[in-house]
Design an enzyme around this catalytic site. Structure first.
Site, PDB file in Angstrom:
ATOM      1  N   LYS A   1       0.824  -1.203   0.000  1.00 41.94           N
ATOM      2  CA  LYS A   1       0.000   0.000   0.000  1.00 41.94           C
ATOM      3  C   LYS A   1       0.869   1.268   0.000  1.00 41.94           C
ATOM      4  O   LYS A   1       2.076   1.196   0.238  1.00 41.94           O
ATOM      5  CB  LYS A   1      -0.921  -0.017   1.222  1.00 41.94           C
ATOM      6  CG  LYS A   1      -1.970  -1.122   1.178  1.00 41.94           C
ATOM      7  CD  LYS A   1      -2.838  -1.051   2.419  1.00 41.94           C
ATOM      8  CE  LYS A   1      -3.992  -2.028   2.361  1.00 41.94           C
ATOM      9  NZ  LYS A   1      -4.882  -1.867   3.533  1.00 41.94           N
TER      10      LYS A   1
ATOM     11  N   TYR B   1     -12.608  -2.943  -4.170  1.00 42.92           N
ATOM     12  CA  TYR B   1     -13.288  -2.658  -2.901  1.00 42.92           C
ATOM     13  C   TYR B   1     -14.801  -2.614  -3.074  1.00 42.92           C
ATOM     14  O   TYR B   1     -15.494  -1.870  -2.378  1.00 42.92           O
ATOM     15  CB  TYR B   1     -12.786  -1.333  -2.314  1.00 42.92           C
ATOM     16  CG  TYR B   1     -11.367  -1.401  -1.801  1.00 42.92           C
ATOM     17  CD1 TYR B   1     -11.058  -2.126  -0.661  1.00 42.92           C
ATOM     18  CD2 TYR B   1     -10.340  -0.733  -2.457  1.00 42.92           C
ATOM     19  CE1 TYR B   1      -9.762  -2.188  -0.173  1.00 42.92           C
ATOM     20  CE2 TYR B   1      -9.036  -0.785  -1.979  1.00 42.92           C
ATOM     21  CZ  TYR B   1      -8.755  -1.513  -0.838  1.00 42.92           C
ATOM     22  OH  TYR B   1      -7.466  -1.567  -0.366  1.00 42.92           O
TER      23      TYR B   1
ATOM     24  N   PHE C   1     -17.151   5.942   3.900  1.00 38.08           N
ATOM     25  CA  PHE C   1     -15.707   6.087   4.077  1.00 38.08           C
ATOM     26  C   PHE C   1     -14.901   5.645   2.854  1.00 38.08           C
ATOM     27  O   PHE C   1     -13.675   5.797   2.822  1.00 38.08           O
ATOM     28  CB  PHE C   1     -15.220   5.328   5.320  1.00 38.08           C
ATOM     29  CG  PHE C   1     -15.509   3.848   5.293  1.00 38.08           C
ATOM     30  CD1 PHE C   1     -14.658   2.954   4.659  1.00 38.08           C
ATOM     31  CD2 PHE C   1     -16.650   3.359   5.909  1.00 38.08           C
ATOM     32  CE1 PHE C   1     -14.921   1.599   4.643  1.00 38.08           C
ATOM     33  CE2 PHE C   1     -16.928   1.989   5.897  1.00 38.08           C
ATOM     34  CZ  PHE C   1     -16.060   1.114   5.260  1.00 38.08           C
TER      35      PHE C   1
ATOM     36  N   ARG D   1      -0.819 -14.187   5.704  1.00 33.93           N
ATOM     37  CA  ARG D   1      -1.730 -13.475   6.611  1.00 33.93           C
ATOM     38  C   ARG D   1      -1.224 -13.577   8.060  1.00 33.93           C
ATOM     39  O   ARG D   1      -1.327 -12.620   8.822  1.00 33.93           O
ATOM     40  CB  ARG D   1      -3.156 -13.973   6.437  1.00 33.93           C
ATOM     41  CG  ARG D   1      -3.676 -13.565   5.026  1.00 33.93           C
ATOM     42  CD  ARG D   1      -5.096 -13.944   4.771  1.00 33.93           C
ATOM     43  NE  ARG D   1      -6.031 -13.229   5.602  1.00 33.93           N
ATOM     44  CZ  ARG D   1      -6.458 -11.983   5.383  1.00 33.93           C
ATOM     45  NH1 ARG D   1      -5.998 -11.292   4.364  1.00 33.93           N
ATOM     46  NH2 ARG D   1      -7.344 -11.428   6.185  1.00 33.93           N
TER      47      ARG D   1
ATOM     48  N   THR E   1      -5.524  -7.087  10.652  1.00 34.37           N
ATOM     49  CA  THR E   1      -5.754  -5.931   9.789  1.00 34.37           C
ATOM     50  C   THR E   1      -5.492  -4.620  10.529  1.00 34.37           C
ATOM     51  O   THR E   1      -4.919  -3.690   9.980  1.00 34.37           O
ATOM     52  CB  THR E   1      -7.204  -5.953   9.257  1.00 34.37           C
ATOM     53  OG1 THR E   1      -7.391  -7.167   8.529  1.00 34.37           O
ATOM     54  CG2 THR E   1      -7.484  -4.771   8.352  1.00 34.37           C
TER      55      THR E   1
ATOM     56  N   ARG F   1       2.709  -5.940  10.150  1.00 30.03           N
ATOM     57  CA  ARG F   1       1.889  -4.798  10.568  1.00 30.03           C
ATOM     58  C   ARG F   1       2.270  -4.325  11.967  1.00 30.03           C
ATOM     59  O   ARG F   1       2.214  -3.133  12.258  1.00 30.03           O
ATOM     60  CB  ARG F   1       0.406  -5.157  10.486  1.00 30.03           C
ATOM     61  CG  ARG F   1      -0.061  -5.297   9.043  1.00 30.03           C
ATOM     62  CD  ARG F   1      -1.491  -5.761   8.954  1.00 30.03           C
ATOM     63  NE  ARG F   1      -1.954  -5.771   7.574  1.00 30.03           N
ATOM     64  CZ  ARG F   1      -2.875  -6.606   7.114  1.00 30.03           C
ATOM     65  NH1 ARG F   1      -3.456  -7.477   7.930  1.00 30.03           N
ATOM     66  NH2 ARG F   1      -3.245  -6.561   5.853  1.00 30.03           N
TER      67      ARG F   1
ATOM     68  N   GLU G   1      -8.319 -11.775  -7.541  1.00 32.31           N
ATOM     69  CA  GLU G   1      -7.466 -10.598  -7.361  1.00 32.31           C
ATOM     70  C   GLU G   1      -6.224 -10.641  -8.246  1.00 32.31           C
ATOM     71  O   GLU G   1      -5.810  -9.606  -8.782  1.00 32.31           O
ATOM     72  CB  GLU G   1      -7.068 -10.458  -5.888  1.00 32.31           C
ATOM     73  CG  GLU G   1      -8.237 -10.066  -5.012  1.00 32.31           C
ATOM     74  CD  GLU G   1      -7.893  -9.886  -3.557  1.00 32.31           C
ATOM     75  OE1 GLU G   1      -8.713  -9.296  -2.841  1.00 32.31           O
ATOM     76  OE2 GLU G   1      -6.800 -10.319  -3.126  1.00 32.31           O
TER      77      GLU G   1
END
Length: 143
Positions: free
Chosen positions: A11, A51, A59, A87, A93, A104, A132
């Site tokens: 990202k 998305y 949002f 993952r 997340t 993360r 994807e």
């Protein structure tokens, strides 16, 4: 164990922090193989498709704006049970909930955007990965 290929999107927070190579090396150290890698700017149309489950939420414009702050790096990664293992490497997340040692936990935003500015998107299952990968890679770009 099943040999799988999954989609990872680095990202804009990963790109702007200059940590794409650092995170990519973690995946390689796990023994995963790079099958496709490219940098790309995401169009409104592609983001609306990717998305689609939140495109009607109030949002979503914030998510779209974030995902267009910089180009992203799309990665097709192959390995034994790569989907669940990636993952696990990423952590939850919400980066605020991610343990140190996870991607993360080490690199994600710990502020108000911890669910969005969380370094990488990763496919959540085999069917999702198939869809994807086709969304982000053209024929012949995954080798």
């Amino acid at each position: 164990m099943a040999l799988e290929t999954t989609l990872i999107l680095f990202k804009p927070d990963a790109v702007s922090k200059g940590i794409v190579g650092t995170v990519l090396s973690r995946y390689e150290k796990e023994g995963f193989k790079i099958r496709g890698l490219k940098m790309m700017a995401l169009s409104d149309e592609l983001l609306a498709e990717h998305y689609s489950h939140i495109a009607d939420k109030p949002f979503f414009p914030e998510v779209r704006g974030f995902m267009q702050e910089t180009p992203v790096v799309a990665l097709a990664l192959e390995g034994e049970d790569v989907i669940s293992r990636v993952r696990d490497l990423l952590g939850p997340t919400d980066s605020k909930e991610a343990a140190p040692g996870t991607i993360r936990g080490d690199f994600g935003d710990k502020g108000g955007d911890a669910k969005m500015r969380n370094v990488c998107h990763a496919s959540d299952g085999a069917d999702t990965a198939t869809v994807e990968l086709k969304r982000f890679f053209n024929e012949g770009e995954i080798v």
